[in-house]
Motif scaffolding. Structure first.
Motif, short mmCIF file in Angstrom:
data_model
loop_
_atom_site.label_atom_id
_atom_site.label_comp_id
_atom_site.label_asym_id
_atom_site.label_seq_id
_atom_site.Cartn_x
_atom_site.Cartn_y
_atom_site.Cartn_z
N ARG A 22 0.84 -1.22 0.00
CA ARG A 22 0.00 0.00 0.00
C ARG A 22 0.87 1.26 0.00
NH1 ARG A 22 -3.24 -2.92 3.74
NH2 ARG A 22 -2.24 -1.87 5.48
N THR A 23 1.91 1.21 0.85
CA THR A 23 2.80 2.38 0.91
C THR A 23 3.46 2.61 -0.46
OG1 THR A 23 3.24 1.83 3.22
CG2 THR A 23 4.74 3.39 2.16
N GLY A 24 3.84 1.48 -1.05
CA GLY A 24 4.47 1.57 -2.38
C GLY A 24 3.51 2.21 -3.39
N ARG A 25 2.24 1.81 -3.30
CA ARG A 25 1.25 2.39 -4.22
C ARG A 25 1.13 3.91 -4.01
NH1 ARG A 25 -3.31 -2.19 -3.50
NH2 ARG A 25 -2.54 -3.66 -5.06
N TYR A 26 1.05 4.29 -2.70
CA TYR A 26 0.95 5.73 -2.42
C TYR A 26 2.15 6.50 -2.97
CZ TYR A 26 -3.11 5.23 0.61
OH TYR A 26 -4.36 5.00 1.08
N ILE A 27 3.34 5.90 -2.70
CA ILE A 27 4.57 6.59 -3.15
C ILE A 27 4.60 6.68 -4.68
CG2 ILE A 27 7.09 6.34 -3.29
CD1 ILE A 27 6.93 5.21 -0.42
N THR A 28 4.24 5.56 -5.31
CA THR A 28 4.23 5.55 -6.78
C THR A 28 3.29 6.61 -7.32
OG1 THR A 28 4.67 3.20 -6.73
CG2 THR A 28 3.84 4.09 -8.80
N SER A 29 2.08 6.64 -6.70
CA SER A 29 1.09 7.62 -7.16
C SER A 29 1.61 9.05 -7.00
CB SER A 29 -0.20 7.44 -6.35
OG SER A 29 -1.09 8.47 -6.66
N ALA A 30 2.23 9.29 -5.83
CA ALA A 30 2.74 10.65 -5.59
C ALA A 30 3.87 10.99 -6.55
CB ALA A 30 3.23 10.74 -4.14
N VAL A 31 4.79 10.03 -6.73
CA VAL A 31 5.95 10.29 -7.61
C VAL A 31 5.47 10.54 -9.05
CG1 VAL A 31 7.95 9.17 -8.68
CG2 VAL A 31 7.66 9.10 -6.21
N VAL A 32 4.54 9.69 -9.50
CA VAL A 32 4.02 9.88 -10.87
C VAL A 32 3.38 11.26 -11.01
CG1 VAL A 32 2.24 9.09 -12.48
CG2 VAL A 32 3.76 7.44 -11.42
N SER A 33 2.58 11.61 -9.96
CA SER A 33 1.93 12.93 -10.02
C SER A 33 2.95 14.05 -10.04
CB SER A 33 1.00 13.11 -8.82
OG SER A 33 0.00 12.14 -8.85
N ILE A 34 3.96 13.92 -9.18
CA ILE A 34 4.99 14.97 -9.11
C ILE A 34 5.73 15.06 -10.45
CG2 ILE A 34 7.21 15.55 -8.06
CD1 ILE A 34 5.95 14.49 -5.40
N ILE A 35 6.06 13.91 -11.02
CA ILE A 35 6.76 13.92 -12.32
C ILE A 35 5.90 14.63 -13.38
CG2 ILE A 35 7.49 12.41 -14.24
CD1 ILE A 35 8.56 10.50 -12.06
N LEU A 36 4.60 14.27 -13.35
CA LEU A 36 3.71 14.93 -14.33
C LEU A 36 3.67 16.44 -14.12
CD1 LEU A 36 0.68 12.45 -14.51
CD2 LEU A 36 2.33 13.00 -16.30
N VAL A 37 3.59 16.85 -12.85
CA VAL A 37 3.56 18.29 -12.56
C VAL A 37 4.86 18.95 -13.01
CG1 VAL A 37 3.58 19.98 -10.68
CG2 VAL A 37 1.89 18.16 -10.67
N VAL A 38 6.00 18.28 -12.71
CA VAL A 38 7.30 18.86 -13.09
C VAL A 38 7.40 18.98 -14.62
CG1 VAL A 38 9.77 18.39 -13.15
CG2 VAL A 38 8.53 18.20 -11.00
N VAL A 39 6.98 17.91 -15.31
CA VAL A 39 7.06 17.94 -16.79
C VAL A 39 6.18 19.08 -17.34
CG1 VAL A 39 6.38 16.67 -18.87
CG2 VAL A 39 7.70 15.53 -17.09
N ALA A 40 4.96 19.15 -16.80
CA ALA A 40 4.04 20.20 -17.30
C ALA A 40 4.59 21.59 -16.98
CB ALA A 40 2.66 20.02 -16.66
N THR A 41 5.11 21.74 -15.76
CA THR A 41 5.64 23.04 -15.36
C THR A 41 6.84 23.42 -16.24
OG1 THR A 41 4.97 22.59 -13.08
CG2 THR A 41 6.54 24.39 -13.41
#
Lengths: 230, 191
Positions: A22-41
Motif C-alpha cells: 500500500r505504501t508503495g502504491r501511495y509513493i508511486t502515485s505521488a511520484v508519478v503525479s509529481i513527475i507529471l507536474v514537473v514535466v508540465a511546469t
C-alpha cells in the motif's frame, strides 16, 4: 490429485507485507503525479520563455515603428511651419519689383515723350465701400493689395501719347492703363501735349517670379528727363 | 474492499498533487505565456499596419528639404529687428552736389506687416526724400529691392525739380516710401 496451497505466512507478516504494498502504491502515485507536474511546469516555463523572447523582439520592431511615427509627425509639423512661413511671406512680400515696373514703363516711352511726374503707390489701403454696399463690415479683413500709378508728362503730339499707352497695355502686368487727360500746353514757346495716365496693377494675382540674373534696365535709358515747359 | 479503498486513496492523492501543482505552478505560467502571446500578436499587428512608415518618413524628409531649399532660394530674410540704422547705412548715397543734392531718411511707427492679418511680422515705415538725378533714385530703389532682407517699396513719387534747371542739372524731387519688414519676437507675459 488435487493440491491445496498451504499458507504458512503468519498474519503479522502478511499484514506488514500488505502495508508495504500500500505504501508503495501511495509513493508511486505521488511520484508519478509529481513527475507529471514537473514535466508540465517545465513545458509551460519553456513556452513562457519563448513567448517573452518573441515579445521582446516584437517590442523592438514596434519601438522602431513608433520612432518612425514620431519622426513622421515631427517632420509633418516642420513642413507645416515652413509652408506657413512661405504663405505668410507671399502675403507680405510684393509679387513684383517696383524697379522693374518703373524700368518697363520708362522703356516703353516713345521718342520725344518727357515725363514730369511719376506716382506709384503700393501701400496697403482700406476697402472703400459705397452706400449701396450691403453686409457687415469686417474691420479686420485684409485689404486687397493693389498698386496704383499716375504718370504725367509732355508729348509732341497725341500719337506719341497713344503709342505710350498702347505699349504699356501690351506689356504685362500693365493692363488697365487709362489716359486721364491730354491737353495742349505751351512749352518754351512750342506747342506740346500735356498728358496724364493712370493704371492699377493687382498685387493679389500670381506673377512669374523675376529672374534674379536679369540685368536691370540701363540707367541711361531710364533717365526721367527734367521738363522745362512752363 | 479494504485494498480497493487504499488504491482509490492513492489515486485521489495523486490527482490532488496534480491539481495542486497545476494550480500553483502550471496554470499561472500558462496564463502569463498566453497573455504575452496575445500582447506579441497585437504588437506584430501594429508593426504590420505601420509597415509603410519608413517610406513616409523618407518622403516627408525630402519634402521638408525641398521646402527649405525653396525658402533659401526664393525668399528673402525677415530679421527679428528692423535695424533701420543698418538699412540707412546701406541705402545712403553720397551727397556730392552733382548727382545727389540732398537725401533725408525719416522713420515712422511700426505697424502690422499686413493689415487685417495676425502675423507676427511687423512693418517699419522709412521714407527717403531725395533731390537727386534719376539714376541715383533708381539705384536706391534697386538697392532696397535687391537686399537679402525683405524691404517693400510702398510708394515712389518722382517730380521734375525745376529749381535745378537754372544750374542745368536734370534733378528730381523724389520720395521713396520703404517698409522694413521684421519679425518681432513674441514678448512673454509678465516679463
Amino acid at each position: 490429485m488435487k493440491q491445496h496451497s498451504i499458507d504458512l505466512l503468519p498474519d503479522s507478516i502478511r499484514a506488514r507485507s500488505q502495508a508495504g504494498v500500500r505504501t508503495g502504491r501511495y509513493i508511486t502515485s505521488a511520484v508519478v503525479s509529481i513527475i507529471l507536474v514537473v514535466v508540465a511546469t517545465t513545458h509551460v516555463c519553456l513556452q513562457l520563455d519563448r513567448a517573452r523572447g518573441e515579445r521582446a523582439s516584437a517590442r523592438e520592431q514596434a519601438d522602431l515603428v513608433l520612432a518612425a511615427e514620431e519622426k513622421a509627425s515631427e517632420l509633418e509639423g516642420m513642413i507645416e511651419e515652413v509652408e506657413g512661413f512661405i504663405e505668410r511671406y507671399r502675403r507680405i512680400a510684393p509679387p513684383l519689383e517696383i524697379n522693374r515696373l518703373l524700368a518697363t514703363a520708362i522703356n516703353a516711352m516713345p521718342e520725344g515723350l518727357t515725363l514730369d511726374r511719376v506716382d506709384l503707390d503700393a501701400g496697403a489701403r482700406r476697402i472703400t465701400r459705397s452706400p449701396r454696399d450691403k453686409g457687415p463690415v469686417d474691420p479686420d479683413a485684409a485689404p486687397p493689395r493693389v498698386l496704383t500709378a499716375e504718370i504725367a508728362g509732355f508729348a509732341p503730339d497725341d500719337r506719341a501719347i497713344a503709342e505710350f499707352v498702347s505699349r504699356l497695355e501690351g506689356t504685362e502686368p500693365f493692363r488697365q492703363v487709362s489716359l486721364d487727360f491730354s491737353r495742349t500746353r505751351d512749352v518754351r514757346g512750342r506747342t506740346a501735349r500735356e498728358f496724364r495716365l493712370s493704371f492699377r496693377i493687382n498685387f493679389e494675382a500670381d506673377y512669374e517670379p523675376a529672374r534674379a540674373d536679369a540685368p536691370p534696365a540701363p540707367a541711361t535709358e531710364l533717365a526721367l528727363e527734367e521738363t522745362d515747359h512752363e | 474492499m479494504n485494498e480497493n479503498r487504499h488504491l482509490i486513496f492513492a489515486i485521489v492523492g495523486g490527482l490532488a498533487i496534480l491539481l495542486l501543482g497545476g494550480a500553483l505552478l502550471v496554470w499561472p505560467n500558462y496564463r502569463e505565456a498566453r497573455q504575452i502571446r496575445q500582447e506579441t500578436a497585437e504588437l506584430r499587428r501594429k508593426v504590420s499596419d505601420s509597415a509603410g512608415h519608413t517610406g513616409t518618413v523618407e518622403r516627408l524628409a525630402d519634402e521638408l528639404e525641398s521646402a527649405r531649399a525653396r525658402v533659401d532660394r526664393e525668399l528673402k530674410l525677415i530679421p527679428d529687428a528692423p535695424d533701420v540704422a543698418g538699412l540707412m547705412r546701406k541705402l545712403s548715397l553720397p551727397v556730392d552736389g552733382r548727382t545727389v543734392l540732398d537725401q533725408t531718411f525719416t522713420a515712422g511707427n511700426a505697424c502690422d506687416a499686413v493689415l487685417g492679418e495676425s502675423f507676427s511680422e511687423r512693418s517699419m515705415p522709412l521714407t527717403v526724400d531725395m533731390q537727386a538725378r534719376f539714376d541715383s533714385v533708381f539705384a536706391l530703389i534697386c538697392a532696397a529691392e535687391r537686399m537679402n532682407r525683405l524691404v517693400r517699396i510702398s510708394s515712389v513719387r518722382l517730380a521734375a525739380d525745376r529749381s535745378g534747371a537754372a544750374r542745368g542739372m536734370p534733378m528730381l524731387t523724389a520720395s521713396v516710401g520703404l517698409e522694413v519688414i521684421y519679425d518681432a519676437p513674441a514678448v512673454e507675459e509678465g516679463s
